[in-house]
Design an enzyme around this catalytic site. Sequence first.
Site, PDB file in Angstrom:
ATOM      1  CB  THR A  54      -1.316 -14.764  16.564  1.00  0.00           C
ATOM      2  OG1 THR A  54      -0.972 -14.022  15.369  1.00  0.00           O
ATOM      3  CG2 THR A  54      -2.841 -14.289  17.077  1.00  0.00           C
ATOM      4  CE  LYS A  93      -0.784 -15.623  12.497  1.00  0.00           C
ATOM      5  NZ  LYS A  93      -0.012 -15.589  13.605  1.00  0.00           N
ATOM      6  CB  SER A 104       0.619 -14.880  22.891  1.00  0.00           C
ATOM      7  OG  SER A 104       1.263 -14.763  21.451  1.00  0.00           O
ATOM      8  N   GLY A 139      -9.474  -9.818  11.949  1.00  0.00           N
ATOM      9  CA  GLY A 139      -8.394 -10.580  12.195  1.00  0.00           C
ATOM     10  C   GLY A 139      -8.540 -11.363  13.417  1.00  0.00           C
TER      11      GLY A 139
END
Length: 174
Positions: A4, A36, A127, A48
């Site tokens: 994400t 998210k 990521s 988040g």
Amino acid sequence: MHATTILAVRHKGKVVLGGDGQVTLGDTVVKHSANKVRRMHHDKVVGGFAGSTADAFSLFSRFEEKLEKFQGNLPRSAVELAKDWRTDKMMRRLEAMLIVVDKDHSLLLSGTGDVIEPDDGVLAIGSGGMFAAAAAKALVEHSDLSAREIVKEAMKITESICIHTNSNITIEEL
């Protein structure tokens, strides 16, 4: 944490938090439209997450309890959650990271006890976090864009680079 991208930018008196919607299971995309990013504590805090969804929801729930207990004091709530996260036997196993923001603070929280506030108003996890942070820092420094526009453009750049980030972006602004 991977799979994400969550990005927070504090710029020109605004704070904006954005996150992509992709959920992966191994090398497979299983959902494109997850949210998210969420508002908390009477819409005065936005958070988040990156990492395991179930773990993140558990952390959000515990963080909201801390916000209530400490009457919306974001730094105090973050420190107390980080202490619990690091010392509680069950919480130590939670695999997620959080970014939480209010009108005055932007904080990154991790299971190792980290509560980090950036010097430059830019935080990112997941990521694609480093791609998003680099793009946002460049846009803050070299453009006249608003915080919302910076998050949108930085996430667009990240989505073009990171295979675990998609273009289904949720953005919340305070």
